[in-house]
Design an enzyme around this catalytic site. Sequence first.
Site, PDB file in Angstrom:
ATOM      1  N   ASP A 135     -31.559   4.231 -91.485  1.00 21.31           N
ATOM      2  CA  ASP A 135     -31.987   2.589 -90.920  1.00 21.31           C
ATOM      3  C   ASP A 135     -32.258   1.756 -92.272  1.00 21.31           C
ATOM      4  O   ASP A 135     -32.283   2.358 -93.147  1.00 21.31           O
ATOM      5  CB  ASP A 135     -33.128   2.466 -89.909  1.00 21.31           C
ATOM      6  N   ASP A 185     -45.248   5.116 -81.581  1.00 22.29           N
ATOM      7  CA  ASP A 185     -44.591   4.663 -80.481  1.00 22.29           C
ATOM      8  C   ASP A 185     -43.729   5.567 -79.842  1.00 22.29           C
ATOM      9  O   ASP A 185     -42.884   5.193 -78.994  1.00 22.29           O
ATOM     10  CB  ASP A 185     -44.340   3.206 -80.221  1.00 22.29           C
ATOM     11  N   HIS A 229     -40.764   6.311 -81.495  1.00 23.58           N
ATOM     12  CA  HIS A 229     -39.339   5.801 -82.053  1.00 23.58           C
ATOM     13  C   HIS A 229     -38.730   6.917 -82.969  1.00 23.58           C
ATOM     14  O   HIS A 229     -39.509   7.458 -83.703  1.00 23.58           O
ATOM     15  CB  HIS A 229     -39.230   4.542 -82.538  1.00 23.58           C
ATOM     16  N   GLU A 276     -36.803   1.658 -81.056  1.00 25.62           N
ATOM     17  CA  GLU A 276     -37.899   1.566 -80.515  1.00 25.62           C
ATOM     18  C   GLU A 276     -38.051   1.807 -78.790  1.00 25.62           C
ATOM     19  O   GLU A 276     -36.873   2.115 -78.258  1.00 25.62           O
ATOM     20  CB  GLU A 276     -38.450  -0.052 -80.649  1.00 25.62           C
TER      21      GLU A 276
HETATM   22  P1  PGA Z   1     -44.294   7.285 -91.109  1.00 24.77           P
HETATM   23  O1  PGA Z   1     -43.164   6.679 -90.244  1.00 24.77           O
HETATM   24  O2  PGA Z   1     -43.720   8.524 -91.592  1.00 24.77           O
HETATM   25  O3  PGA Z   1     -44.491   6.484 -92.206  1.00 24.77           O
HETATM   26  O4  PGA Z   1     -45.468   7.551 -90.154  1.00 24.77           O
HETATM   27  C1  PGA Z   1     -42.385   7.448 -89.425  1.00 24.77           C
HETATM   28  C2  PGA Z   1     -41.428   6.680 -88.444  1.00 24.77           C
HETATM   29  O5  PGA Z   1     -41.750   5.287 -88.390  1.00 24.77           O
HETATM   30  O6  PGA Z   1     -40.282   6.984 -88.107  1.00 24.77           O
END
Ligand code: PGA
Length: 261
Positions: free
Chosen positions: A67, A136, A138, A143
């Site tokens: 992404d 959340d 994702h 999302e």
């Molecule tokens: P993080 O992000 O590893 O910084 O917790 C995970 C994500 O948003 O996929």
Amino acid sequence: MEVVIVPDAQAGGEVIAEAMVALLRRKPDALLGVATGSTPLPVYQALTAKVGAGAVDAGRARICQLDEYVGLPAGHPESYRSVVLREVVEPLGLDQASFMGPNGSADDIPAACVAYDRALTEAGGVDLQLLGIGTDGHIGFNEPCSSLASRTRIKTLTEQTRIDNARFFDGDIDQVPHHVITQGIGTILEARHVVLLATGEGKAEAVAQTVEGPVSALVPASALQLHPHATVVVDEAAAAKLKLADYFRATFAAKPEWQGL
Ligand code: PGA
């Protein structure tokens, strides 16, 4: 899906880096899909160490992004292109030609999304896609309520994700872009092997819903239940809400070594 419970983030990095080494031995020009955020960093550190120690020649490995933020100026240190160059491509000694990602500063964002989705297919598809998970649920930046059939496209970040990511932008949520390009869930599901790493108690609820809850667009990572080869690597803290934790531990302990991840 297979759930592997490891003592801590370091051990998670080791186990996944070992799977990447095994893949590169089998297929030296494998296309590795990499994720950003804090969670995957131990994977990249472990992989770099193994490659440095001569475990495998990674010189023909190819890397692709999951992404990207929309609208950050080219070369912004927190653009995911910059992060992947810094954390993965350069430490592995790869050149930029072996690295692909979506163009988050394109004039025509929808066209850039379609072009990236097609480029992944034309590159032969992703061999191993590493994922983190948002609080959340994702994956990538899909999302909650993302279509489970979605392709690479523009998404709007939730307030929670922007709060979570503000730490990369001097703690200032106003600097976190609202929009991103992300591989879709349908795109991610086309990777031959999907490996999700989650560490820390903040991820425990999302992990439990992903692994033991229903397949639901409300928890995008739950779509991995539909993938024939999905591995979820969690530390003890992120595993804390799994009802089947003991079964997962026993299964991994008894796993034949030749099987790999
Ligand atoms: P993080 O992000 O590893 O910084 O917790 C995970 C994500 O948003 O996929």
